[in-house]
Design a protein around this motif. Structure first.
Motif, PDB file in Angstrom:
ATOM      1  N   TRP A   1       0.819  -1.208   0.000  1.00  0.00           N
ATOM      2  CA  TRP A   1       0.000   0.000   0.000  1.00  0.00           C
ATOM      3  C   TRP A   1       0.855   1.262   0.000  1.00  0.00           C
ATOM      4  O   TRP A   1       0.416   2.312  -0.486  1.00  0.00           O
ATOM      5  CB  TRP A   1      -0.970   0.001   1.185  1.00  0.00           C
ATOM      6  CG  TRP A   1      -0.334   0.130   2.553  1.00  0.00           C
ATOM      7  CD1 TRP A   1      -0.015  -0.873   3.401  1.00  0.00           C
ATOM      8  CD2 TRP A   1       0.030   1.356   3.220  1.00  0.00           C
ATOM      9  NE1 TRP A   1       0.534  -0.370   4.559  1.00  0.00           N
ATOM     10  CE2 TRP A   1       0.576   1.003   4.476  1.00  0.00           C
ATOM     11  CE3 TRP A   1      -0.049   2.705   2.883  1.00  0.00           C
ATOM     12  CZ2 TRP A   1       1.042   1.953   5.385  1.00  0.00           C
ATOM     13  CZ3 TRP A   1       0.412   3.661   3.794  1.00  0.00           C
ATOM     14  CH2 TRP A   1       0.951   3.272   5.025  1.00  0.00           C
ATOM     15  N   ARG A   2       2.099   1.172   0.488  1.00  0.00           N
ATOM     16  CA  ARG A   2       2.980   2.339   0.488  1.00  0.00           C
ATOM     17  C   ARG A   2       3.397   2.777  -0.908  1.00  0.00           C
ATOM     18  O   ARG A   2       3.944   3.865  -1.081  1.00  0.00           O
ATOM     19  CB  ARG A   2       4.218   2.053   1.341  1.00  0.00           C
ATOM     20  CG  ARG A   2       3.953   2.070   2.840  1.00  0.00           C
ATOM     21  CD  ARG A   2       5.237   1.822   3.636  1.00  0.00           C
ATOM     22  NE  ARG A   2       5.052   2.103   5.046  1.00  0.00           N
ATOM     23  CZ  ARG A   2       4.541   1.265   5.934  1.00  0.00           C
ATOM     24  NH1 ARG A   2       4.140   0.054   5.526  1.00  0.00           N
ATOM     25  NH2 ARG A   2       4.402   1.595   7.201  1.00  0.00           N
TER      26      ARG A   2
ATOM     27  N   LEU B   1       7.395  -4.181   6.357  1.00  0.00           N
ATOM     28  CA  LEU B   1       7.701  -3.484   5.112  1.00  0.00           C
ATOM     29  C   LEU B   1       7.889  -4.446   3.955  1.00  0.00           C
ATOM     30  O   LEU B   1       7.927  -4.026   2.795  1.00  0.00           O
ATOM     31  CB  LEU B   1       8.979  -2.633   5.278  1.00  0.00           C
ATOM     32  CG  LEU B   1       8.894  -1.462   6.256  1.00  0.00           C
ATOM     33  CD1 LEU B   1      10.225  -0.750   6.330  1.00  0.00           C
ATOM     34  CD2 LEU B   1       7.801  -0.483   5.848  1.00  0.00           C
ATOM     35  N   ALA B   2       8.052  -5.742   4.230  1.00  0.00           N
ATOM     36  CA  ALA B   2       8.326  -6.729   3.201  1.00  0.00           C
ATOM     37  C   ALA B   2       7.048  -7.429   2.767  1.00  0.00           C
ATOM     38  O   ALA B   2       5.953  -7.136   3.238  1.00  0.00           O
ATOM     39  CB  ALA B   2       9.348  -7.747   3.721  1.00  0.00           C
ATOM     40  N   GLY B   3       7.209  -8.382   1.860  1.00  0.00           N
ATOM     41  CA  GLY B   3       6.080  -9.145   1.383  1.00  0.00           C
ATOM     42  C   GLY B   3       6.539 -10.237   0.447  1.00  0.00           C
ATOM     43  O   GLY B   3       7.712 -10.321   0.091  1.00  0.00           O
TER      44      GLY B   3
ATOM     45  N   ALA C   1       1.890  -8.031  -4.368  1.00  0.00           N
ATOM     46  CA  ALA C   1       2.201  -8.855  -3.203  1.00  0.00           C
ATOM     47  C   ALA C   1       1.105  -9.886  -2.958  1.00  0.00           C
ATOM     48  O   ALA C   1      -0.084  -9.553  -2.971  1.00  0.00           O
ATOM     49  CB  ALA C   1       2.392  -7.983  -1.971  1.00  0.00           C
ATOM     50  N   ALA C   2       1.530 -11.122  -2.736  1.00  0.00           N
ATOM     51  CA  ALA C   2       0.585 -12.160  -2.349  1.00  0.00           C
ATOM     52  C   ALA C   2       0.261 -12.073  -0.871  1.00  0.00           C
ATOM     53  O   ALA C   2      -0.844 -12.399  -0.432  1.00  0.00           O
ATOM     54  CB  ALA C   2       1.159 -13.534  -2.692  1.00  0.00           C
ATOM     55  N   GLU C   3       1.242 -11.625  -0.081  1.00  0.00           N
ATOM     56  CA  GLU C   3       1.026 -11.394   1.345  1.00  0.00           C
ATOM     57  C   GLU C   3       2.037 -10.374   1.828  1.00  0.00           C
ATOM     58  O   GLU C   3       3.086 -10.174   1.207  1.00  0.00           O
ATOM     59  CB  GLU C   3       1.148 -12.688   2.149  1.00  0.00           C
ATOM     60  CG  GLU C   3       2.494 -13.381   2.041  1.00  0.00           C
ATOM     61  CD  GLU C   3       2.542 -14.668   2.843  1.00  0.00           C
ATOM     62  OE1 GLU C   3       3.578 -14.895   3.488  1.00  0.00           O
ATOM     63  OE2 GLU C   3       1.555 -15.430   2.816  1.00  0.00           O
TER      64      GLU C   3
END
Length: 387
Positions: A177-178, A231-233, A225-227
């Protein structure tokens, strides 16, 4: 002791940091009110319940509006993406709830103005609000502000500020979302640039009057992103557009006449969370880097030239801001302590019936700088910032 029931909206990165702060503040500081972790709110019932169990919250809700009518919630803590800050904060203030809202205050100046107006109206009824620029609460930053206020630096001439990260330097790092302007408002500019704008204005006691800027998006498209995790995914198979800036650089003139140079990027390979600030004045200088957050470097121009140099100050003494409540000198503080100190200041202000800082008006001031930076980048012209 009177209880202060907390309702926290959001349970990811910032929600976890705020949760720890609400838990730890009354255990180390003598607070005038007793914060209670009463309700954690998130849209996914299963996920928010798991987060509440992990983070220590008593109950959960999936609709933030239900918090407004609960008698066991006196303060709403907003840790959602920026696109919902205005709606939630204004509704909470109008419902008579104190509000802590993460930064940047909003996604637009118009939203920030509406939030500030609501905060001022609420303050007249004894309802308090604050925006979460937590780096103000780092002891070394507090010491820097004190030294400037005491005149140790004389007339401020130069301000340099950088916020450097590398968490999306990999072009295959997934979208979050960022990286979506509709949710975040802007990219590196608002997410991390807002911090150094606020910090430099806070330390110097001055405000930025005009800017000349350039924004850049280096990677235009990323895997969806799947999840997500912090800050990561994990990247999925689909791809989507990046609609925010990856980096922001701008020149600034402070109202006092001091010159400023600012840089915010999430593409500084090897830099994880470097907030670098240097201030040069007629009588001395200060330098700080958050990656060594317990240190402040101070230069006194009056020192003997034979031994003059930057003085390394370890800001862990009991008379440094906030430190007396923690550990013996030299026992270092970390990232999470700023959030605890934020809770201390907010709870104290609520109990005292005073307006906490940074206020929504301070958040609006930063928002106007963010908007001017974007406008300058688009027009390739200097932009003035309203008082």
């Amino acid at each position: 002791m009177t209880q202060l029931g907390i309702g926290l909206i959001g349970y990811a990165f910032m929600g976890a940091a705020h949760s720890q702060a609400w838990r730890s503040a009354p255990r180390f500081f003598d607070l005038p009110l007793d914060p209670r972790l009463n309700v954690l709110c998130g849209r996914n019932a299963e996920a928010v319940q798991a987060a509440a169990s992990k983070l220590g919250w008593k109950e959960t809700e999936t609709d933030w509006r239900k918090l407004l009518g609960r008698d066991d919630v006196q303060l709403i803590d907003v840790c959602t993406p920026g696109d919902s800050h205005a709606e939630i904060a204004i509704a909470a203030l109008e419902a008579g709830k104190h509000v802590l809202c993460e930064k940047p205050l909003a996604n637009t100046v118009a939203e920030a103005e509406a939030m500030t107006a609501a905060a001022e109206a609420a303050a007249a009824r004894g309802i308090r609000s604050m925006v979460g620029f937590t780096y103000r609460r780092v002891p070394a930053i507090g010491l820097a502000r004190q030294l400037v206020a005491e005149g140790k630096l004389g007339t401020i001439r130069h301000v340099r500020a950088q916020y450097l990260q590398d968490w999306i330097a990999d072009p295959e790092a997934p979208l979050s979302w960022r990286l979506d302007k509709t949710k975040a408002g802007s990219g590196a500019l608002g997410d991390i640039g807002a911090h150094i704008i606020d910090l430099t204005q806070y330390i110097t006691g001055d405000t930025i009057g005009e800017v000349s800027a350039r924004l850049e998006t280096f990677v235009k498209e990323r895997p969806v992103a799947a999840e997500h995790s912090g800050l990561a995914g994990t990247a999925g198979t689909e791809r989507g557009p990046v609609t925010v800036d990856d980096a922001a650089v701008f020149l600034a003139t402070f109202r006092s006449g001091a010159l400023g140079v600012f840089e915010a990027t999430r593409f500084a390979t090897g830099r994880k969370n470097a907030i670098r600030i240097e201030i040069n004045g007629s009588l001395g200088s200060l330098a700080f880097d958050f990656e060594d957050m317990n240190l402040l470097h101070y230069y006194d121009a009056a020192d003997d030239a034979r031994t003059a140099g930057f003085r390394r100050i370890l800001a862990t003494e009991a008379d440094h801001p906030y430190v007396a409540a923690w550990w013996p000198p030299g026992h270092l503080l970390g990232y999470e302590h700023g959030f605890t100190h934020q809770v201390v200041d907010l709870v104290t202000a609520i109990a005292d019936g005073t307006d906490p800082a940074p206020s929504f008006a301070d958040g609006l001031r930063v928002q106007r700088v963010l908007a001017a930076v974007e406008a300058s980048s688009a027009s390739r012209q200097w932009q003035e910032i309203p008082q």
